[in-house]
Write a protein that holds these residues in place. Structure first.
Motif, short mmCIF file in Angstrom:
data_model
loop_
_atom_site.label_atom_id
_atom_site.label_comp_id
_atom_site.label_asym_id
_atom_site.label_seq_id
_atom_site.Cartn_x
_atom_site.Cartn_y
_atom_site.Cartn_z
N CYS A 27 0.83 -1.20 0.00
CA CYS A 27 0.00 0.00 0.00
C CYS A 27 0.87 1.26 0.00
N GLU A 28 0.37 2.28 -0.65
CA GLU A 28 1.06 3.57 -0.67
C GLU A 28 0.50 4.44 0.46
N VAL A 143 -8.61 2.73 -12.15
CA VAL A 143 -7.60 1.93 -11.47
C VAL A 143 -7.95 1.89 -9.98
N THR A 144 -7.67 0.77 -9.34
CA THR A 144 -7.92 0.60 -7.91
C THR A 144 -6.59 0.34 -7.23
N GLN A 145 -6.31 1.11 -6.20
CA GLN A 145 -5.03 1.01 -5.52
C GLN A 145 -5.21 1.08 -4.01
N CYS A 146 -4.31 0.42 -3.28
CA CYS A 146 -4.35 0.42 -1.82
C CYS A 146 -3.57 1.62 -1.28
N PHE A 147 -4.21 2.33 -0.34
CA PHE A 147 -3.56 3.46 0.32
C PHE A 147 -3.69 3.31 1.84
N LEU A 148 -2.73 3.88 2.55
CA LEU A 148 -2.77 3.91 4.01
C LEU A 148 -2.90 5.35 4.47
#
Length: 312
Positions: A27-28, A143-148
């Motif tokens: 995750c970013e 687009v689907t991306q994981c973030f913290l």
């Protein structure tokens, strides 16, 4: 680009909080950080969801959907660093690298000609950053991306807040209040006892250095509780021996006896009913001996006669 309304986004939310130490290498981390004091921390994760969605929209462009994944229990007043893990869906055109390739392709291709190189490059970068590319219900490339999202709850020192404050300690005199990370304990007085000092774990210090302080505080506290157990105390230095008179009878403190969370009903009640003996010779208020005599305690605080007088 249109952004989904805040309330509509909230309807899609799945809930999630992981500890800061959890592995989230894929995750970013967002630059945004949420910080609350313990007393102002939300009752549960639902209290921060609108804030998280708002922060994600503020920092990222082209947001279509936000999902927040919940893997922990309630976070109310859980002091420390946490991260809220989000799955964010955005328009592909909103990605920074996409704009570069989109402009580059227009220099060499007709407007209606498919930009396969740009798409391929976007997919390659997407795979490298763990970004999933797809087409949404409206036919848009997304687009689907994981973030913290960093999330911090700062400790409130219950021993220092003023009388009447909702988080004020419940220790009864002559017990001393000792602040801990996220809670506090009550300790019976002991001659020569030095109470540990909280090194700012409850203050709003910079996030760059407070993790070290937290570690030092933790070590100091463990050393203090360990030394407390090793001390040879008389009945006068322990809580009252009868469970009818005190919780944690014949103990130097409420540590490892009362609920660790002093703000829970059980934790607050246990600490408020922890009673240490009042030394009858300690002050003029309790010392009824005449001035020409010396006050001596009985060997045990139990019983009506706690003082003796003797002529000097």
């Amino acid at each position: 680009h249109k952004r989904m309304p805040l309330l509509l986004q909230s309807m899609f939310l799945l809930i999630a909080v992981t500890s800061a130490s959890a592995s989230s290498e894929r995750c970013e981390t967002l630059k945004t950080s949420l910080t609350y004091t313990q007393e102002n921390a939300p009752q549960d994760i639902s209290g921060v969801l609108p804030v998280i969605v708002e922060r994600v929209n503020r920092e990222l462009s082209g947001v279509v959907d936000v999902e927040v994944l919940f893997t922990g229990s309630e976070i109310h007043r859980r002091v420390g660093k946490h991260t809220v893990q989000c799955s964010v869906t955005r328009l592909l055109s909103a990605l920074p690298h996409h704009h570069h390739h989109h402009h580059h392709q227009h220099q060499h291709q007709h407007q209606n000609e498919p930009s396969s190189d740009a798409t391929t490059t976007a997919k390659t970068m997407a795979m490298a950053k763990n970004i999933k590319q797809s087409i949404d219900e409206q036919g848009r490339d997304v687009v689907t991306q994981c973030f913290l999202v960093p999330f911090t709850i700062l400790d409130v020192d219950e021993c220092q807040v003023p009388v009447g404050h909702s988080m004020r300690h419940q220790c009864s005199q002559p017990a001393s209040c000792v602040n801990t990370q996220g809670s506090y304990e009550c300790v019976c007085p002991f001659q020569g006892m030095i109470l540990p000092i909280d090194n700012g774990s409850g203050s709003e210090s910079g996030s760059g250095s407070d993790s070290g302080n937290d570690s030092d505080d933790s070590d100091n506290m463990e050393t203090f509780w360990e030394s407390l157990k090793q001390q040879s105390r008389s009945p006068w230095d322990l809580s009252l021996a009868s469970s009818l008179q005190s919780t944690c009878p014949s103990q130097p403190s409420t540590h490892n006896c009362c609920d660790a969370n002093a703000q829970s009903n059980d934790g607050a009640t246990c600490r408020s009913q922890f009673h240490c003996p009042i030394d009858p010779c300690a002050s003029s208020d309790t010392n009824t001996c005449v001035s020409s005599s010396t006050c001596l305690r009985s060997s045990n605080p139990v019983g009506e006669t706690q003082t003796r007088t003797q002529k000097e």
